[in-house]
Motif scaffolding. Structure first.
Motif, short mmCIF file in Angstrom:
data_model
loop_
_atom_site.label_atom_id
_atom_site.label_comp_id
_atom_site.label_asym_id
_atom_site.label_seq_id
_atom_site.Cartn_x
_atom_site.Cartn_y
_atom_site.Cartn_z
N VAL A 42 -27.83 41.81 99.69
CA VAL A 42 -28.47 40.94 98.62
C VAL A 42 -27.59 39.45 97.88
O VAL A 42 -26.22 39.64 97.96
CB VAL A 42 -28.36 42.35 97.46
CG1 VAL A 42 -28.72 41.60 96.04
CG2 VAL A 42 -28.85 43.13 98.00
N THR A 70 -29.24 38.63 90.65
CA THR A 70 -29.27 39.06 92.17
C THR A 70 -30.71 39.06 92.91
O THR A 70 -31.73 39.08 91.75
CB THR A 70 -28.87 40.22 92.17
OG1 THR A 70 -29.36 41.47 90.80
CG2 THR A 70 -27.57 40.93 92.05
N PHE A 72 -32.73 39.86 97.09
CA PHE A 72 -32.28 40.07 98.24
C PHE A 72 -32.96 39.34 99.91
O PHE A 72 -34.20 38.40 99.23
CB PHE A 72 -33.60 41.00 99.02
CG PHE A 72 -34.05 43.00 98.11
CD1 PHE A 72 -32.92 43.56 98.29
CD2 PHE A 72 -34.53 43.11 96.80
CE1 PHE A 72 -32.52 44.45 97.42
CE2 PHE A 72 -34.12 43.53 95.88
CZ PHE A 72 -33.83 45.20 96.88
N GLN A 111 -25.93 48.35 99.20
CA GLN A 111 -26.72 47.02 99.64
C GLN A 111 -24.76 46.57 99.72
O GLN A 111 -23.81 47.02 99.62
CB GLN A 111 -26.47 46.53 98.12
CG GLN A 111 -27.95 47.03 97.67
CD GLN A 111 -28.80 46.99 96.43
OE1 GLN A 111 -27.58 46.30 95.59
NE2 GLN A 111 -29.70 46.69 96.35
N ILE A 113 -23.82 42.53 98.64
CA ILE A 113 -23.26 41.58 98.02
C ILE A 113 -23.23 40.82 98.66
O ILE A 113 -21.31 40.03 98.77
CB ILE A 113 -23.24 41.86 97.15
CG1 ILE A 113 -24.12 43.17 95.93
CG2 ILE A 113 -22.87 40.79 95.61
CD1 ILE A 113 -23.47 43.40 94.47
#
Length: 164
Positions: A42, A70, A72, A111, A113
């Protein structure tokens, strides 16, 4: 992800120990499918616009809950390009550059980040996913202790606005 059938052969999935971890695997002797459950990448954008940081609320979030943006990472897309694309899609802004802040494990959502500081220009026009936004002067921005908030903390620290 909780599914029950093999996406390759359609047989039932079972749980086996592989490399010291419980993994969902195909029960069929002739199929080698293993669901590794790797984290999803992400990209987070700390958006700077006209000297302020832009925080926004997703339409599905409760009132008062704001964050940096944010999105994907898409197949074949660089994280920097994703940051610029997401800023355009979510806020209608044009990013001048995407400067890497750091990477952060977000175990609660499985995830990874990848966070960027993006200086932007243009007029804010909220995309379909966002309900509202708020402008925060960098010196008044407060980080939070999980997810993208860790990127806010690190960026503020690099700007000399937060002592770690």
């Amino acid at each position: 992800m909780n599914f029950h059938f093999c996406p390759l052969c359609g047989d039932n999935l079972t749980t086996r120990q592989i490399d010291g971890k419980a993994r969902r695997c195909c029960a069929s002797d002739g199929c080698d499918y293993v669901h590794w459950d790797n984290p999803t990448p992400v990209v987070a954008m700390l958006v700077e616009h006209e000297g302020d940081i832009i925080l926004a609320r997703n339409k599905t979030w409760p009132q008062g809950m704001l964050s940096i943006q944010t999105g994907f990472l898409e197949s074949g897309e660089s994280p920097e390009r994703c940051a610029l694309r997401e800023v355009s899609e979510e806020l209608g802004l044009t990013g001048e550059s995407a400067n890497f802040i750091g990477y952060y494990a977000f175990h609660e959502q499985n995830q990874l980040i990848l966070a960027f500081h993006v200086r932007c220009n243009g007029e804010i026009q909220l995309g379909d996913e966002l309900a509202e936004y708020k402008r925060i002067p960098p010196e008044k921005l407060k980080p939070w202790n999980f997810g993208a908030g860790l990127a806010v903390r690190d960026w503020l620290s690099k700007q000399g606005l937060l002592a770690l």
